[in-house]
Design a protein around this motif. Sequence first.
Motif, mmCIF file in Angstrom:
data_model
loop_
_atom_site.group_PDB
_atom_site.id
_atom_site.type_symbol
_atom_site.label_atom_id
_atom_site.label_comp_id
_atom_site.label_asym_id
_atom_site.label_seq_id
_atom_site.Cartn_x
_atom_site.Cartn_y
_atom_site.Cartn_z
ATOM 1 N N SER A 142 0.835 -1.197 0.000
ATOM 2 C CA SER A 142 0.000 0.000 0.000
ATOM 3 C C SER A 142 0.873 1.251 0.000
ATOM 4 O O SER A 142 2.039 1.224 0.413
ATOM 5 N N GLU A 143 0.296 2.347 -0.429
ATOM 6 C CA GLU A 143 1.021 3.620 -0.435
ATOM 7 C C GLU A 143 1.409 4.039 0.977
ATOM 8 O O GLU A 143 2.399 4.757 1.173
ATOM 9 N N LYS A 144 0.650 3.561 1.955
ATOM 10 C CA LYS A 144 0.945 3.905 3.342
ATOM 11 C C LYS A 144 2.317 3.389 3.768
ATOM 12 O O LYS A 144 3.007 4.009 4.584
ATOM 13 N N GLU A 145 2.725 2.240 3.206
ATOM 14 C CA GLU A 145 4.049 1.700 3.539
ATOM 15 C C GLU A 145 5.147 2.639 3.058
ATOM 16 O O GLU A 145 6.146 2.853 3.748
ATOM 17 N N LEU A 146 4.978 3.192 1.866
ATOM 18 C CA LEU A 146 5.929 4.175 1.349
ATOM 19 C C LEU A 146 5.932 5.424 2.226
ATOM 20 O O LEU A 146 6.995 5.989 2.529
ATOM 21 N N ASP A 147 4.737 5.856 2.637
ATOM 22 C CA ASP A 147 4.635 7.042 3.491
ATOM 23 C C ASP A 147 5.357 6.825 4.825
ATOM 24 O O ASP A 147 6.050 7.724 5.331
ATOM 25 N N LYS A 148 5.221 5.628 5.405
ATOM 26 C CA LYS A 148 5.897 5.326 6.666
ATOM 27 C C LYS A 148 7.416 5.353 6.492
ATOM 28 O O LYS A 148 8.145 5.892 7.332
#
Length: 212
Positions: A189-195
């Motif tokens: 998910s894009e959230k993993e990149l954001d983290k």
Amino acid sequence: MIKKIQLILSSILLLICIGALVYSIHFRRDKNGKISDKNVNIIIQENKNIKNADVYYEFLKNFNCHGDEYYYSLIELDGYDYPILLLSNAVYKDNHERRVAMGTDIYYPVNNQITRFGSIGSDGTAYPISADKSGIFTAGGHEVAKYGLDVEKGKLKLIYEYIMVFYQVAEEVRAITLGIIGNENKIVSEKELDKANAKYGNANRIYFNRLC
């Protein structure tokens, strides 16, 4: 008499030219040659708060800059017996007028030999190489990576990398995020990149000092 004076002046001029030539050759050798013991001692003293920094003494003393400007940094990460040496000729000044790098070679001792583990690089000057106690970070507009060292194999270890990839379907632009975690490649998910980007943002910029 005039001829004698001319001969003396010619001899003096010749000696001056020879002296200038010898000086220029000596200067070039100093510039392109190895680092002096004095300069290496200064480097070690400047980093005396870093445990075991003197392991790099002989390596730095024998490092040949070949006329390029090189900069160094010593960083400490958890889980390693020695500091990690970074050498770069791709540095620039950040907005605080301190030298950072977007590319660097990484060195570490293996069996009493200073070994080059590889090179890492960020995608542009907006993303200086950074580190926290757990690893070294690179980044770009839509990517971030974290590295450690595989001391047994003498090479860099990619802890993770996240990359957002854009593609077009008809007139619609879509994006997926690829994650490389250890030896596993998968869509995340894009959230993993954001983290991961947040961890890079919270890491400390690695600052470099002039070596040669």
